[in-house]
Design a protein around this motif. Sequence first.
Motif, PDB file in Angstrom:
ATOM      1  N   GLU A  33      90.354  67.512   6.958  1.00 45.69           N
ATOM      2  CA  GLU A  33      89.329  66.465   6.815  1.00 45.69           C
ATOM      3  C   GLU A  33      89.936  65.071   6.841  1.00 45.69           C
ATOM      4  N   GLU A  34      90.505  64.777   7.988  1.00 48.74           N
ATOM      5  CA  GLU A  34      91.142  63.483   8.252  1.00 48.74           C
ATOM      6  C   GLU A  34      90.650  63.012   9.617  1.00 48.74           C
ATOM      7  N   PRO A  35      90.856  61.740   9.945  1.00 50.56           N
ATOM      8  CA  PRO A  35      90.490  61.292  11.293  1.00 50.56           C
ATOM      9  C   PRO A  35      91.131  62.207  12.337  1.00 50.56           C
ATOM     10  N   MET A  36      90.348  62.592  13.306  1.00 48.71           N
ATOM     11  CA  MET A  36      90.774  63.653  14.219  1.00 48.71           C
ATOM     12  C   MET A  36      90.432  63.280  15.660  1.00 48.71           C
ATOM     13  N   LEU A  37      91.311  63.616  16.559  1.00 50.00           N
ATOM     14  CA  LEU A  37      90.967  63.581  17.982  1.00 50.00           C
ATOM     15  C   LEU A  37      90.775  65.006  18.469  1.00 50.00           C
ATOM     16  N   LEU A  38      89.719  65.194  19.223  1.00 53.17           N
ATOM     17  CA  LEU A  38      89.446  66.480  19.869  1.00 53.17           C
ATOM     18  C   LEU A  38      89.570  66.210  21.368  1.00 53.17           C
ATOM     19  N   MET A  39      90.504  66.918  21.999  1.00 51.04           N
ATOM     20  CA  MET A  39      90.870  66.589  23.379  1.00 51.04           C
ATOM     21  C   MET A  39      90.733  67.788  24.298  1.00 51.04           C
ATOM     22  N   VAL A  67      96.695  58.649  32.041  1.00 46.68           N
ATOM     23  CA  VAL A  67      96.613  60.113  31.886  1.00 46.68           C
ATOM     24  C   VAL A  67      95.162  60.536  32.173  1.00 46.68           C
ATOM     25  N   PRO A  68      94.944  61.465  33.109  1.00 47.99           N
ATOM     26  CA  PRO A  68      93.565  61.850  33.458  1.00 47.99           C
ATOM     27  C   PRO A  68      92.966  62.842  32.470  1.00 47.99           C
ATOM     28  N   ILE A  69      92.963  62.464  31.208  1.00 45.14           N
ATOM     29  CA  ILE A  69      92.427  63.338  30.156  1.00 45.14           C
ATOM     30  C   ILE A  69      90.932  63.547  30.413  1.00 45.14           C
ATOM     31  N   ALA A  70      90.452  64.782  30.185  1.00 48.67           N
ATOM     32  CA  ALA A  70      89.058  65.097  30.519  1.00 48.67           C
ATOM     33  C   ALA A  70      88.094  64.755  29.382  1.00 48.67           C
ATOM     34  N   ARG A  71      88.563  64.912  28.162  1.00 47.17           N
ATOM     35  CA  ARG A  71      87.732  64.592  27.013  1.00 47.17           C
ATOM     36  C   ARG A  71      88.645  64.088  25.901  1.00 47.17           C
ATOM     37  N   VAL A  72      88.207  63.076  25.186  1.00 46.75           N
ATOM     38  CA  VAL A  72      88.950  62.670  23.991  1.00 46.75           C
ATOM     39  C   VAL A  72      87.961  62.041  23.022  1.00 46.75           C
ATOM     40  N   GLU A  73      87.675  62.796  21.975  1.00 42.19           N
ATOM     41  CA  GLU A  73      86.618  62.468  21.018  1.00 42.19           C
ATOM     42  C   GLU A  73      87.216  62.203  19.648  1.00 42.19           C
ATOM     43  N   LEU A  74      86.697  61.168  19.012  1.00 43.10           N
ATOM     44  CA  LEU A  74      87.120  60.833  17.653  1.00 43.10           C
ATOM     45  C   LEU A  74      86.066  61.257  16.648  1.00 43.10           C
ATOM     46  N   LEU A  75      86.503  61.823  15.534  1.00 46.09           N
ATOM     47  CA  LEU A  75      85.641  61.998  14.352  1.00 46.09           C
ATOM     48  C   LEU A  75      86.411  61.427  13.164  1.00 46.09           C
ATOM     49  N   ASP A  76      85.754  60.677  12.297  1.00 47.75           N
ATOM     50  CA  ASP A  76      86.472  60.216  11.102  1.00 47.75           C
ATOM     51  C   ASP A  76      86.491  61.343  10.060  1.00 47.75           C
ATOM     52  N   SER A  94      76.033  59.819  29.633  1.00 47.95           N
ATOM     53  CA  SER A  94      77.411  60.246  29.893  1.00 47.95           C
ATOM     54  C   SER A  94      77.886  61.200  28.809  1.00 47.95           C
ATOM     55  N   GLY A  95      78.641  60.754  27.817  1.00 42.38           N
ATOM     56  CA  GLY A  95      79.112  61.665  26.777  1.00 42.38           C
ATOM     57  C   GLY A  95      80.549  62.079  26.995  1.00 42.38           C
ATOM     58  N   THR A  96      80.928  63.219  26.387  1.00 40.04           N
ATOM     59  CA  THR A  96      82.279  63.729  26.581  1.00 40.04           C
ATOM     60  C   THR A  96      82.442  64.031  28.062  1.00 40.04           C
ATOM     61  N   ASN A  97      83.646  64.039  28.573  1.00 37.38           N
ATOM     62  CA  ASN A  97      83.965  64.303  29.988  1.00 37.38           C
ATOM     63  C   ASN A  97      83.826  63.063  30.871  1.00 37.38           C
ATOM     64  N   ALA A  98      83.058  62.064  30.412  1.00 37.82           N
ATOM     65  CA  ALA A  98      82.853  60.883  31.259  1.00 37.82           C
ATOM     66  C   ALA A  98      84.154  60.128  31.465  1.00 37.82           C
ATOM     67  N   VAL A  99      85.065  60.232  30.499  1.00 43.51           N
ATOM     68  CA  VAL A  99      86.323  59.510  30.636  1.00 43.51           C
ATOM     69  C   VAL A  99      87.043  59.936  31.918  1.00 43.51           C
ATOM     70  N   ARG A 100      86.847  61.176  32.316  1.00 42.78           N
ATOM     71  CA  ARG A 100      87.457  61.622  33.574  1.00 42.78           C
ATOM     72  C   ARG A 100      86.481  61.657  34.744  1.00 42.78           C
ATOM     73  N   TYR A 101      85.235  62.119  34.500  1.00 42.20           N
ATOM     74  CA  TYR A 101      84.329  62.409  35.614  1.00 42.20           C
ATOM     75  C   TYR A 101      83.266  61.334  35.825  1.00 42.20           C
ATOM     76  N   GLY A 102      83.257  60.315  34.992  1.00 41.41           N
ATOM     77  CA  GLY A 102      82.251  59.254  35.147  1.00 41.41           C
ATOM     78  C   GLY A 102      80.938  59.615  34.493  1.00 41.41           C
TER      79      GLY A 102
END
Lengths: 474, 474
Positions: free
Chosen positions: B283-289, B257-266, B162-170
């Motif tokens: 250089e802080e905890p970040m969401l990439l959406m 919310v049908p967000i397509a991608r939501v990724e965390l990096l510390d 799966s990976g990124t995008n799975a949150v919306r597309y499976g």
Amino acid sequence: MNSTPTPHHDTPAARNASAALLDALHQRFGEQLSTASAVREQHGRDEGSIQAPPPDAVVFAQSRQDVADAVRLAHAHDTPVIAYGAGSSLEGHLLAVQGGISIDVSRMNQIVSIDAEDLTVTVQPGITRKQLNEAIKHTGLFFPIDPGADASIGGMAATRASGTNAVRYGTLRENVLALEVVLANGEIIRTGTRAKKSSAGYDLTRLFVGSEGTLGIFTEVTLKLYPLPEAVSAAICSFPGIEQAVRTVISTIQLGVPIARVELLDGPTVALVNQHSKLTLREEPMLLMEFHGSPSSVQEQAQTVQEIAQEYGGQAFEWAHTPEERTRLWTARHNAYFAGVQSRPGCRVITTDACVPISRLADCLLASVQEAQESGMRYFLVGHVGDGNFHFGYLIDPNDPEERARGEALNHKLVARALSMDGTCTGEHGIGIHKMGFLGEETGAGAVAVMRSIKQALDPKNILNPGKIFPWQA
Amino acid sequence: MNSTPTPHHDTPAARNASAALLDALHQRFGEQLSTASAVREQHGRDEGSIQAPPPDAVVFAQSRQDVADAVRLAHAHDTPVIAYGAGSSLEGHLLAVQGGISIDVSRMNQIVSIDAEDLTVTVQPGITRKQLNEAIKHTGLFFPIDPGADASIGGMAATRASGTNAVRYGTLRENVLALEVVLANGEIIRTGTRAKKSSAGYDLTRLFVGSEGTLGIFTEVTLKLYPLPEAVSAAICSFPGIEQAVRTVISTIQLGVPIARVELLDGPTVALVNQHSKLTLREEPMLLMEFHGSPSSVQEQAQTVQEIAQEYGGQAFEWAHTPEERTRLWTARHNAYFAGVQSRPGCRVITTDACVPISRLADCLLASVQEAQESGMRYFLVGHVGDGNFHFGYLIDPNDPEERARGEALNHKLVARALSMDGTCTGEHGIGIHKMGFLGEETGAGAVAVMRSIKQALDPKNILNPGKIFPWQA
């Protein structure tokens, strides 16, 4: 009613419950066991057109341990067991074609746990979809899958059911997260966790979903839930012909509009529905639609579909503005089956269930309509057309073998057409007994042989709902 | 590199290819067969941390018949076969732990048919996801599933990726419609049609998806496609701590919310990414959406998430306005793995893959961060947090058994925690060799026994990728 079995209804040797098994069951279950004729009769039929002798006894299970013990005893006596939920299946799933014990799980209808913050719920298998939605309505969540009948969740999982709403929310394939299953020897396993996704070994959940009681009996089902949409709008739209209605649907799907429901009824079926539900809908091919989302998203979706419909000669949308109006329309839609049945007293229904890739839907449907009309068969026609899935209900006199044969022949031609278009003989009802002859045509003998290997590995005594899906021997 | 096997890496007797088999393969395949040491070495490893001797030979298959013949010959000689796509798996899936033949399908990278009007495509298994999206871009459709690596579609299907995008597309579970599969004896079956849904017998498609090459080798994969969204917006948002970022995600999902991608990096991982990809992210905890939809829907989604983020102390969104900016951000995210690896020359990575119900994500993640920090282990941390799935990459010196043991112990504790929260040990990477010890802990011995029964029924000689997922004997 007497009837001629269909060509696909093979009747191998019965393996009825022995007196010893009935004694053992009586000792274990007391008044939870019934051998009363009326109870057995009720558990030996479904909504389909095939009949068979009833089961030898019915166990009213109240817990996983009841199910496990009933299966264990039947296993020790080499006797078939058939799970019974709401009795609403259409393809002969519940028929005791080899004798045996019906295990009624309808008393196992409790919520095991609601995890609203995870959008999941775990239920016992006998809860119906309406009972479920009633029990969780305080959470602001709902379980969308709606096959029309108020089926049990266990039965829906066992047949991989879907219905209206599946075009947006998927089927039981997509919405079961995990199962608790009693295996053929009475052992209990769990097939998954509440994680939204997993790559942990074989996907046993998906293997058991749609296995029609032939690999195990479900004692718990963990489902996905969805937030109730902020806005819901329902509308109907009439078209000059079926083709125009279907083309509207095809364009809607191809554009990626996240429509929640889009149902087709042909003109004569609308007339049946009007009569049955005391409505005054225009008696022309009709789409019944529902849009879910934020207010602006719903408006946007509806706008897009209206524009498409207009291109195909659709009338202006008529909106169902209140929840009551919506309920009235959807109840009428769900009663189309009974409206059809009641239009011919004493009839039984042969229901088709083909599902094709969306681009082939108009071709498949129109050719099948023409064929049905030419045959002179009485029928109704409804469809979950957003998924490429539709149902003819051929209304047959169960005492007229010629009429049954004609109905089955129509069904077979329709299935052959769907298969030639890379579709399936069953979008949502399952194979049961009635479609056993189609499975090999669809998947090929090699795939059926793989299914048979799995069945023989997991149920070597063939006690779990035998005589369904494919024959035990090739 | 020498390394100590992990505790879960059992090494049963080798069943290396005999001279007779190699002769037969050479006769059939000529120059498509290689026994060159460099070729074998390349096909005997993956991106994970476990090593084993390479396969005895590699067949470069160019057609389904090549795969079928290679399997048939290996079957006749009781010799293992291992399918090889892009070599990007992380859990030892490709390792020839019992010897045998690697069947490289990377030359089978053609589109078989695009059915744009049905939103489906059928491909050969060796095509990578980037090759696929390049080949279909003229249709206005795309295949969204994106595990980061440019994996082969066959490999993605085999591991239920799966990976990124799975949150919306499976995941691949939801997006494979049908497979063509070569079985253990070389027979070829097809597991489904192009119908969007089906209740026709056991769900063989879902059984083979995620079977990690142990039940069959895929020679065609039919996938769902999606219309390219009308509007796409990507944004990043920094938070004072991991907890606040995760709480933002939990609320987003719970609100539907049908967000397509939501990724965390510390924070430290953002620093590694900055260094590797020459970026200047905070250089802080970040969401990439990323948000997909109509322009107004995208705006609405972004607005909702911004409000949630603000409640949890998130910075204002920084938008990636152009496709180039978006690609740069996502490339940086995908290179986080390599950024981690390169931060410690010579290291190997033990990757965790737990996935928990969304409400437990903060608890699971924070406790695991604390544990990792206390251990002194070097690591990076990324997550597909919308699905409740996250990855620690513990950077170990492969020559230091103590460090490997410490990494595995951390992994084990993390898995135990995820299981106690009704999660899974693997959201998307699969079990392979590396997680075999966790499968029984997760599913129970009964469910593993069911998997084993299926494996033994479909591959009685145990030639298909043996020694993976679960041991052949209980």
